[in-house]
Design an enzyme around this catalytic site. Structure first.
Site, PDB file in Angstrom:
ATOM      1  N   TYR A 156       0.853  -1.210   0.000  1.00  0.00           N
ATOM      2  CA  TYR A 156       0.000   0.000   0.000  1.00  0.00           C
ATOM      3  C   TYR A 156       0.880   1.248   0.000  1.00  0.00           C
ATOM      4  O   TYR A 156       0.647   2.180  -0.774  1.00  0.00           O
ATOM      5  CB  TYR A 156      -0.904  -0.036   1.238  1.00  0.00           C
ATOM      6  CG  TYR A 156      -1.980   1.020   1.265  1.00  0.00           C
ATOM      7  CD1 TYR A 156      -3.244   0.774   0.726  1.00  0.00           C
ATOM      8  CD2 TYR A 156      -1.744   2.268   1.837  1.00  0.00           C
ATOM      9  CE1 TYR A 156      -4.241   1.742   0.756  1.00  0.00           C
ATOM     10  CE2 TYR A 156      -2.728   3.238   1.869  1.00  0.00           C
ATOM     11  CZ  TYR A 156      -3.979   2.977   1.331  1.00  0.00           C
ATOM     12  OH  TYR A 156      -4.959   3.938   1.357  1.00  0.00           O
ATOM     13  N   LYS A 160       1.064   3.981  -3.026  1.00  0.00           N
ATOM     14  CA  LYS A 160       0.636   5.368  -2.821  1.00  0.00           C
ATOM     15  C   LYS A 160       1.786   6.343  -3.082  1.00  0.00           C
ATOM     16  O   LYS A 160       1.555   7.442  -3.604  1.00  0.00           O
ATOM     17  CB  LYS A 160       0.047   5.545  -1.421  1.00  0.00           C
ATOM     18  CG  LYS A 160      -1.251   4.768  -1.200  1.00  0.00           C
ATOM     19  CD  LYS A 160      -2.373   5.181  -2.165  1.00  0.00           C
ATOM     20  CE  LYS A 160      -3.710   4.535  -1.823  1.00  0.00           C
ATOM     21  NZ  LYS A 160      -4.777   4.931  -2.751  1.00  0.00           N
TER      22      LYS A 160
HETATM   23  N1  LIG Z   1     -10.300   5.094   4.258  1.00  0.00           N
HETATM   24  C1  LIG Z   1      -9.092   5.554   4.492  1.00  0.00           C
HETATM   25  O1  LIG Z   1      -8.651   5.620   5.655  1.00  0.00           O
HETATM   26  C2  LIG Z   1      -8.223   6.043   3.368  1.00  0.00           C
HETATM   27  C3  LIG Z   1      -7.128   6.844   3.686  1.00  0.00           C
HETATM   28  C4  LIG Z   1      -6.302   7.302   2.680  1.00  0.00           C
HETATM   29  C5  LIG Z   1      -6.566   6.959   1.367  1.00  0.00           C
HETATM   30  N2  LIG Z   1      -7.628   6.166   1.083  1.00  0.00           N
HETATM   31  C6  LIG Z   1      -7.837   5.817  -0.315  1.00  0.00           C
HETATM   32  O2  LIG Z   1      -9.092   6.288  -0.731  1.00  0.00           O
HETATM   33  C7  LIG Z   1      -9.578   5.471  -1.793  1.00  0.00           C
HETATM   34  C8  LIG Z   1     -11.001   5.046  -1.493  1.00  0.00           C
HETATM   35  O3  LIG Z   1     -11.008   4.303  -0.298  1.00  0.00           O
HETATM   36  P1  LIG Z   1     -12.271   4.210   0.667  1.00  0.00           P
HETATM   37  O4  LIG Z   1     -11.771   4.364   2.037  1.00  0.00           O
HETATM   38  O5  LIG Z   1     -13.366   5.059   0.179  1.00  0.00           O
HETATM   39  O6  LIG Z   1     -12.607   2.646   0.475  1.00  0.00           O
HETATM   40  P2  LIG Z   1     -13.979   1.863   0.227  1.00  0.00           P
HETATM   41  O7  LIG Z   1     -13.628   0.440   0.424  1.00  0.00           O
HETATM   42  O8  LIG Z   1     -15.086   2.462   1.033  1.00  0.00           O
HETATM   43  O9  LIG Z   1     -14.292   2.157  -1.304  1.00  0.00           O
HETATM   44  C9  LIG Z   1     -13.458   1.684  -2.316  1.00  0.00           C
HETATM   45  C10 LIG Z   1     -14.289   1.412  -3.555  1.00  0.00           C
HETATM   46  O10 LIG Z   1     -13.392   0.973  -4.574  1.00  0.00           O
HETATM   47  C11 LIG Z   1     -13.976  -0.158  -5.210  1.00  0.00           C
HETATM   48  N3  LIG Z   1     -12.917  -0.995  -5.783  1.00  0.00           N
HETATM   49  C12 LIG Z   1     -12.075  -1.843  -5.137  1.00  0.00           C
HETATM   50  N4  LIG Z   1     -11.282  -2.438  -6.011  1.00  0.00           N
HETATM   51  C13 LIG Z   1     -11.636  -1.985  -7.239  1.00  0.00           C
HETATM   52  C14 LIG Z   1     -11.167  -2.232  -8.535  1.00  0.00           C
HETATM   53  N5  LIG Z   1     -10.189  -3.108  -8.781  1.00  0.00           N
HETATM   54  N6  LIG Z   1     -11.748  -1.579  -9.567  1.00  0.00           N
HETATM   55  C15 LIG Z   1     -12.741  -0.690  -9.347  1.00  0.00           C
HETATM   56  N7  LIG Z   1     -13.235  -0.422  -8.129  1.00  0.00           N
HETATM   57  C16 LIG Z   1     -12.672  -1.056  -7.086  1.00  0.00           C
HETATM   58  C17 LIG Z   1     -14.749  -0.876  -4.127  1.00  0.00           C
HETATM   59  O11 LIG Z   1     -15.743  -1.734  -4.685  1.00  0.00           O
HETATM   60  C18 LIG Z   1     -15.320   0.286  -3.344  1.00  0.00           C
HETATM   61  O12 LIG Z   1     -16.576   0.678  -3.845  1.00  0.00           O
HETATM   62  C19 LIG Z   1      -8.592   4.309  -1.916  1.00  0.00           C
HETATM   63  O13 LIG Z   1      -7.683   4.572  -2.960  1.00  0.00           O
HETATM   64  C20 LIG Z   1      -7.873   4.321  -0.581  1.00  0.00           C
HETATM   65  O14 LIG Z   1      -6.584   3.784  -0.659  1.00  0.00           O
HETATM   66  C21 LIG Z   1      -8.477   5.706   2.050  1.00  0.00           C
END
Ligand SMILES: NC(=O)c1ccc[n+]([C@@H]2O[C@H](COP(=O)([O-])OP(=O)(O)OC[C@H]3O[C@@H](n4cnc5c(N)ncnc54)[C@H](O)[C@@H]3O)[C@@H](O)[C@H]2O)c1
Length: 250
Positions: A156, A160
């Site tokens: 991860y 990133k």
């Molecule tokens: N939640 C956190 O703490 C956090 C922090 C920093 C960054 N992020 C980043 O934010 C982004 C969204 O995360 P989130 O927290 O909303 O997660 P989430 O799990 O709520 O949503 C992620 C979405 O991406 C979809 N997904 C997964 N794999 C996929 C693929 N191969 N193709 C298309 N869609 C796919 C899932 O079905 C889901 O709807 C990610 O890139 C994550 O790394 C999240």
């Protein structure tokens, strides 16, 4: 007039969490939104909620780790809404938790495929389409782990960091063609990515990493993403923007 009137936006991973909040905010501000996700149940629900609130959206099934699916979703945006102006490469997974010396090889490949290769495939097809539309903007969702490390998530963190570098490169290449490209680094945000993987104690441990004393909300990330996509951010490109409750300030 709303700030995204007449614009088409593509949001990947828009069926949940941060992507959902971004899709809803862009639609509320006038954009026609392609809600792309590998999970059509989530994508269809978000489209239904946007349209019943008076917005314009269409769902598309897309695995961002598949180059052809990235080309297909851009074609869909052009076919459905006429052009593509804005893109948010957001889809991502947490992946396995293990130290580098024990990290499962297939887990490494899966995280890199979705969280890094998926962003490149997205840019690969979005950028020419946005140039063709006369210009626009892209935001790639990185993380605080786009510049910081953490034990247990080598894939991860590597992915990133890669997203932050890819963003800078695309910005240098495309600024002169009217396309701005930025990345966003959220702290830990309370979404299913965390709540499905961690128990209450682990969630509480994450709260302690943020001087603000709580986790973030998806809507707080969406506000920054929408600003970066808007004309108000017209001189902002190639940079990495934290929304992290002072996590990275320590
Ligand atoms: N939640 C956190 O703490 C956090 C922090 C920093 C960054 N992020 C980043 O934010 C982004 C969204 O995360 P989130 O927290 O909303 O997660 P989430 O799990 O709520 O949503 C992620 C979405 O991406 C979809 N997904 C997964 N794999 C996929 C693929 N191969 N193709 C298309 N869609 C796919 C899932 O079905 C889901 O709807 C990610 O890139 C994550 O790394 C999240």
């Amino acid at each position: 007039m709303a700030r995204f009137d007449g614009k088409t936006a593509l949001v990947t991973g828009a069926g949940s969490g941060i992507g959902e909040a971004v899709a809803k905010l862009l639609a509320a501000d006038g954009a026609r939104v392609v809600v792309a996700d590998i999970d059509m149940t989530g994508a269809n629900r978000v489209v239904e909620e946007i349209t019943s609130a008076g917005g314009s959206a269409a769902a598309f099934e897309q695995n961002t780790a598949d180059p052809a699916a990235n080309e297909a979703v851009v074609d869909f945006a052009k076919r459905e809404f006429g052009a593509l102006h804005l893109a948010v490469n957001n889809a991502g997974i947490g992946g396995p938790l293990a130290h580098t010396g024990e990290y499962p090889i297939d887990g490494w490949q899966r995280v890199i495929d979705i969280n890094l290769n998926g962003v490149f495939y997205g840019l690969r097809y979005e950028l020419p389409a946005i140039v063709e539309a006369g210009g626009g903007a892209v935001v790639n969702i990185a993380s605080i782990l786009g510049t910081n490390g953490t034990a247990g998530s080598p894939a991860y963190v590597a992915a990133k960091h890669g997203v932050v570098g890819l963003t800078k490169t695309a910005a240098i290449e495309y600024s002169s063609q009217g396309v701005r490209v930025n990345s966003v680094g959220p702290g830990y945000i309370e979404t299913p990515l965390l709540t499905k993987a961690l128990d209450q104690d682990q969630m509480q441990g994450l709260v302690g990493l943020h001087p603000i004393g709580r986790l973030g909300r998806a809507e707080e990330v969406a506000t920054l993403v929408a600003f970066l996509l808007s004309d108000e951010a017209s001189f902002i490109t190639g940079s990495y923007h934290l929304v992290d409750g002072a996590y990275a300030a320590q």
